[in-house]
Write a protein that holds these residues in place. Structure first.
Motif, PDB file in Angstrom:
ATOM      1  N   UNK A  30       0.784  -1.160   0.135  1.00 35.84           N
ATOM      2  CA  UNK A  30       0.051   0.431   0.294  1.00 35.84           C
ATOM      3  C   UNK A  30       1.033   1.007   0.147  1.00 35.84           C
ATOM      4  N   UNK A  31       2.485   1.415   0.083  1.00 33.96           N
ATOM      5  CA  UNK A  31       3.018   2.222   0.694  1.00 33.96           C
ATOM      6  C   UNK A  31       3.833   2.740  -0.781  1.00 33.96           C
ATOM      7  N   UNK A  32       3.752   1.696  -1.502  1.00 43.80           N
ATOM      8  CA  UNK A  32       4.514   1.936  -3.010  1.00 43.80           C
ATOM      9  C   UNK A  32       4.171   3.518  -4.058  1.00 43.80           C
ATOM     10  N   UNK A  33       4.671   4.237  -4.153  1.00 43.57           N
ATOM     11  CA  UNK A  33       4.524   4.946  -5.858  1.00 43.57           C
ATOM     12  C   UNK A  33       4.939   3.984  -7.053  1.00 43.57           C
ATOM     13  N   UNK A  34       4.746   4.899  -8.129  1.00 44.72           N
ATOM     14  CA  UNK A  34       4.576   3.989  -8.846  1.00 44.72           C
ATOM     15  C   UNK A  34       5.817   4.957  -9.753  1.00 44.72           C
ATOM     16  N   UNK A 176     -11.030  10.413   4.888  1.00 45.76           N
ATOM     17  CA  UNK A 176     -11.930   9.819   5.303  1.00 45.76           C
ATOM     18  C   UNK A 176     -11.419   8.450   6.249  1.00 45.76           C
ATOM     19  N   UNK A 177     -10.346   8.353   7.014  1.00 46.16           N
ATOM     20  CA  UNK A 177      -9.980   7.503   7.459  1.00 46.16           C
ATOM     21  C   UNK A 177     -10.000   6.452   7.343  1.00 46.16           C
ATOM     22  N   UNK A 178      -9.948   5.730   5.629  1.00 46.81           N
ATOM     23  CA  UNK A 178     -10.043   4.568   4.617  1.00 46.81           C
ATOM     24  C   UNK A 178      -8.480   4.740   4.014  1.00 46.81           C
ATOM     25  N   UNK A 179      -7.967   3.853   3.271  1.00 51.30           N
ATOM     26  CA  UNK A 179      -7.209   3.837   2.886  1.00 51.30           C
ATOM     27  C   UNK A 179      -7.235   4.462   1.402  1.00 51.30           C
ATOM     28  N   UNK A 180      -6.646   5.182   0.537  1.00 48.74           N
ATOM     29  CA  UNK A 180      -7.052   6.393  -0.821  1.00 48.74           C
ATOM     30  C   UNK A 180      -5.968   6.318  -1.965  1.00 48.74           C
ATOM     31  N   UNK A 181      -6.493   6.496  -3.101  1.00 51.68           N
ATOM     32  CA  UNK A 181      -5.216   6.188  -3.893  1.00 51.68           C
ATOM     33  C   UNK A 181      -5.422   7.888  -4.262  1.00 51.68           C
ATOM     34  N   UNK A 182      -4.358   8.725  -5.028  1.00 51.84           N
ATOM     35  CA  UNK A 182      -5.311  10.273  -5.264  1.00 51.84           C
ATOM     36  C   UNK A 182      -3.795  10.227  -6.401  1.00 51.84           C
ATOM     37  N   UNK A 188      -7.723  13.082  -5.758  1.00 52.90           N
ATOM     38  CA  UNK A 188      -8.935  11.940  -4.996  1.00 52.90           C
ATOM     39  C   UNK A 188      -9.420  10.640  -6.356  1.00 52.90           C
ATOM     40  N   UNK A 189      -8.911   9.639  -6.654  1.00 52.18           N
ATOM     41  CA  UNK A 189      -9.155   8.657  -7.353  1.00 52.18           C
ATOM     42  C   UNK A 189     -10.421   7.796  -7.307  1.00 52.18           C
ATOM     43  N   UNK A 390      -2.534  -1.884  -9.010  1.00 49.70           N
ATOM     44  CA  UNK A 390      -4.487  -1.277  -9.615  1.00 49.70           C
ATOM     45  C   UNK A 390      -4.710  -1.223  -8.219  1.00 49.70           C
ATOM     46  N   UNK A 391      -5.510   0.331  -8.186  1.00 49.96           N
ATOM     47  CA  UNK A 391      -6.062   0.113  -6.891  1.00 49.96           C
ATOM     48  C   UNK A 391      -7.323   0.612  -7.200  1.00 49.96           C
ATOM     49  N   UNK A 392      -8.214  -0.828  -6.538  1.00 45.60           N
ATOM     50  CA  UNK A 392      -9.590  -0.214  -6.930  1.00 45.60           C
ATOM     51  C   UNK A 392     -10.592  -0.025  -5.624  1.00 45.60           C
ATOM     52  N   UNK A 393     -11.842   1.129  -5.587  1.00 44.56           N
ATOM     53  CA  UNK A 393     -12.388   1.450  -4.305  1.00 44.56           C
ATOM     54  C   UNK A 393     -13.720   1.694  -5.190  1.00 44.56           C
ATOM     55  N   UNK A 394     -13.895   3.253  -4.493  1.00 48.67           N
ATOM     56  CA  UNK A 394     -15.202   4.067  -4.219  1.00 48.67           C
ATOM     57  C   UNK A 394     -15.072   5.510  -4.438  1.00 48.67           C
TER      58      UNK A 394
END
Length: 775
Positions: A30-34, A176-182, A188-189, A390-394
């Motif tokens: 979860x800490x990887x950058x591209x 929002x106190x959840x893992x996120x991808x930007x 925010x993605x 990949x980052x999957x989420x809402x």
């Protein structure tokens, strides 16, 4: 899949401290950058509104987000640029790997030498599709234009190679106190994000336990490619391991379809392999994805028309949906989505996109849940070599946190009214699985929303109506609203005997059970309803048929429905009359109906057709037709009221004469003439009694009432006489007839009172007022 190079996992002290406050102990993944080329992350982190924790960078606000190492391929930050591009590679070619390009004609060439590549492992054969990952040795690669690659090579030869900040900036954090991808500008993605890898046989035997421990929270597994090929060599193992370890997974299938028909075969192949590997719809936490990319295959060309691609996608979807796999999606990359895939209906299905840069270039995700394939060169414990990450989420927060939660989608406006009216979540279509998709273009305003077991469609003129089950499958097969049927105008209705139907703008779809479905279109639909509909005709048992000359027919359970273009002809042929029509050579002989059935009385039913009339009596026991000249003769001589109904089919008597027997007389006609006569009642009995056609020939006039109880009918070889009903029957033949008329006929001699007699060398016949002799 768009394709693995080199990314270094970072977890610097400062970033780890910054993330600890909101993520607790985050996995290394979860800490990887591209696209970080062996460099450390810049120190520092910032906390923004909503409790967002993001890794900072030095990029200015005016950056485009398209940062690119000067020795890497455009759109592929970890793919090395070639030293040169051959003059044999035209600007309109497409670079498909670090060392290969595809020409517009479909040839594959080496980028640097321009030599044509013929290795079937890379380009396939005319009848065999290649493994799409063979060109990149199992790594993903986003195809780019040769012109862009040439420009990048030229720039790299005159400028120093360097990165600004040594990173591209798309990154993990919290929201929002959840893992996120930007993206690189901290846009925010997704929140409630999951780290998901996509894998194939090119990753070999994955140690899934190690991968899970290293932060892998989901997987998209390649099942196969094209049609008629073996499944991915590691698909079964990857599926079994994910099930065993409780790793949420989905499936992807690489398409080689250039026609809707091939797409349907691909879909059928996917279903077969899913079932072969024991994957039920309920096993899938992520969709089954249709992987659409610009492919190369010897002797074939990928589509370029978005409408063709839309039909391809619809056919593939239909094959999966009909087998119960409803959780589906499209995967591609931004440039292809902005070209051959640029279609509103494809966008409405695209929930996973590859973009190897600092920002996501595709901005038309149709659902709250979505996925960004942000690198092809990730490193994960348990996998030897590179892997797609990949980052999957809402995008919007969902209570419960599931990326695939149906409860996160609002059903609004008229579609919401429709959904609630049929039972909402407990209805036949279930819960929504996506947000509504609308087109507000003037002249084609419409919206639709997908649900677990169907969809709701809305237009201003038709209102909102749901489609589901076999009816929706048939609508999909007919290209939804883009096909001949248009939009639904009513909800489906249930009838007896397991029949259902639904009315659309230009026709109706009918289904019986789960396997049988038909459409009833335009004038045939009008004819069906005009002639009693289901209560009279039952459901359709065949599709429409063009019979020729503008006539159309559709067969139903209890009769056939007919219409003719450019006319108001709307007729049906039912039950025994249909059987009689079919028994008597149907359309080729009788033509189409020109009136509906008539109850003639006395057990007779008649239906008039173009070339003749169809008759039945006493149900199925008697079936006749009255054709052409005989029909003319029948109507000329009084028709049913005078002659009754037919009791036999027509007979060819010889010499061009035709006869048909009716209840009260026989109808006659002769080819090439206007002869249309009948022989009725006692005269017919007399004619039959006196050896009929073989002796007397055919009638050449109709009956005459001679008076004094006598009736006469003139025939070719003699006259038939009756007197006092059936009590006296005579004929006057040949020379005796000549002599009779020579002597004044009935006015002089009256009628016959005896049959002719042979007196040896002479013949005699007695009449009321004398006798006639003739040789």
């Amino acid at each position: 899949m768009v394709s693995p190079h080199h990314v270094v996992k970072i977890a610097t002290a400062l970033s780890a401290v910054a993330l600890t406050a909101s993520v607790a102990v985050a996995p290394a993944y979860a800490l990887q950058d591209i696209a970080i080329e062996d460099a450390v992350a810049q120190s520092g982190s910032v906390t923004a509104d909503n409790g967002v924790v993001m890794q900072s960078d030095d990029q200015s606000d005016d950056q485009t987000g398209d940062q690119q190492s000067q020795d890497s391929m455009p759109d592929n930050p970890n793919a090395k640029l070639p030293d040169n591009v051959s003059d044999e590679i035209s600007d309109d070619a497409t670079v498909i790997s670090e060392d290969l390009a595809a020409t517009p004609e479909g040839e594959v060439k080496n980028i640097e030498t321009g030599e044509i590549v013929t290795d079937p492992t890379l380009v396939g054969t005319k009848d065999q599709q290649p493994d799409p990952l063979a060109k990149t040795n199992g790594e993903s690669f986003i195809p780019v234009s040769a012109e862009d690659v040439k420009n990048a090579v030229a720039d790299a030869n005159v400028q120093l190679s360097k990165f600004e900040s040594n990173e591209y900036g798309a990154h993990w954090g919290t929201y929002n106190n959840s893992k996120a991808f930007f993206d690189y500008q901290n846009n925010l993605f997704v929140q409630q994000a999951k780290g998901v890898i996509d894998v194939s046989g090119w990753q070999g035997d994955i140690d899934w336990a190690k991968a899970k421990a290293d932060g892998v929270e989901g997987a998209i597994i390649r099942l196969g490619y094209g049609e008629g090929n073996n499944a991915d060599k590691k698909a079964q193992r990857n599926i079994s391991e994910c099930k065993r370890l409780g790793i949420p997974f989905g499936i992807y299938w690489y398409s080689y379809a250039d026609t809707p028909a091939l797409a349907k075969e691909e879909g059928t192949d996917v279903v077969a392999k899913l079932k072969q590997f024991g994957v039920n719809p309920s096993d899938l936490s992520y969709p089954v994805y249709y992987d659409l990319e610009k492919w190369t295959w010897e002797g074939h060309q990928p589509p370029t028309d978005p409408n063709v691609y839309n039909n391809i996608v619809n056919n593939w979807y239909s094959a999966l949906q009909s087998a119960g796999y409803k959780n589906l999606g499209v995967y591609s990359y931004t440039s292809y989505l902005q070209g051959p895939l640029k279609h509103a209906d494809i966008y409405a299905k695209t929930t996973w996109v590859a973009q190897y840069g600092a920002r996501m270039g595709f901005d038309s995700f149709p659902t709250n849940s979505r996925g960004w394939q942000y690198t092809s060169t990730g490193k994960v414990d348990g996998i030897s070599g590179n892997v797609d990450m990949n980052a999957f989420g809402n995008k919007e927060f969902v209570n419960g946190g599931s990326s695939n939660s149906a409860t996160s989608y609002e059903v609004k406006g008229n579609m919401g009214v429709e959904w609630r009216s049929i039972g909402a979540e407990k209805s036949v279509i279930g819960k929504p699985i996506a947000n509504e998709v609308c087109d507000w273009t003037q002249g084609r305003v419409n919206c639709y929303q997908n649900f677990e077991n169907g969809a709701i469609s809305w237009t201003p003129s038709t209102g909102a109506h749901y489609t589901t089950g076999a009816i929706r499958k048939e609508w999909a097969r007919r290209n939804y609203e883009h096909g001949v049927l248009g939009y639904p105008i009513e909800d489906e209705k249930k009838l007896s005997n397991d029949w259902k139907y639904q009315r659309f703008q230009n026709g109706d779809i009918w289904s019986r059970g789960t396997k049988e479905s038909r459409i009833v279109l335009y004038n045939l639909r009008d004819s069906f309803y005009k002639n009693g509909g289901y209560s009279s005709l039952g459901g359709p048992v065949a599709d429409e048929e063009s019979m020729g000359r503008g006539w159309w027919r559709q067969r139903f359970q209890y009769g056939d429905v007919w219409s003719k273009d450019g006319t108001n002809y709307r007729f049906v042929i039912k039950f025994d009359l249909r059987d009689s029509w079919n028994q008597h050579r149907g359309f080729s002989w009788l033509g189409a109906p020109v009136a509906n059935e008539e109850n003639m009385g006395n057990g007779y039913w008649r239906q008039r057709c173009e070339n003749g009339d169809v008759w039945t009596r006493n149900g199925a026991s008697e079936k006749y037709i009255v054709m052409l000249n005989l029909r003319d003769s029948f109507y000329k001589n009084g028709g049913y009221s005078s002659l009754g109904g037919p009791v036999a089919d027509e007979e060819s008597m010889g010499r061009g004469w035709w006869r048909q027997r009716f209840q009260y007389g026989d109808v006659w006609s002769k080819d090439g003439t206007n002869y249309r006569f009948v022989i009725k009642f006692d005269l017919r009995d007399s004619w039959n009694q006196h050896r009929g056609f073989s002796w007397l020939g055919a009638p050449v006039a109709n009956e005459e009432n001679m008076g004094n109880g006598y009736w006469r009918q003139r025939c070719e070889n003699g006259d038939v006489w009756t007197r006092n009903g059936a009590s006296e029957k005579y004929i006057v033949m040949l020379n005796l007839r000549k002599e009779y008329y020579a002597k004044g006929g009935f006015s002089k001699l009256g009628g016959p009172v005896s049959e002719e007699r042979n007196l040896g060398s002479i013949w005699r016949q007695d009449f009321q007022k004398g006798s006639i002799y003739a040789h």
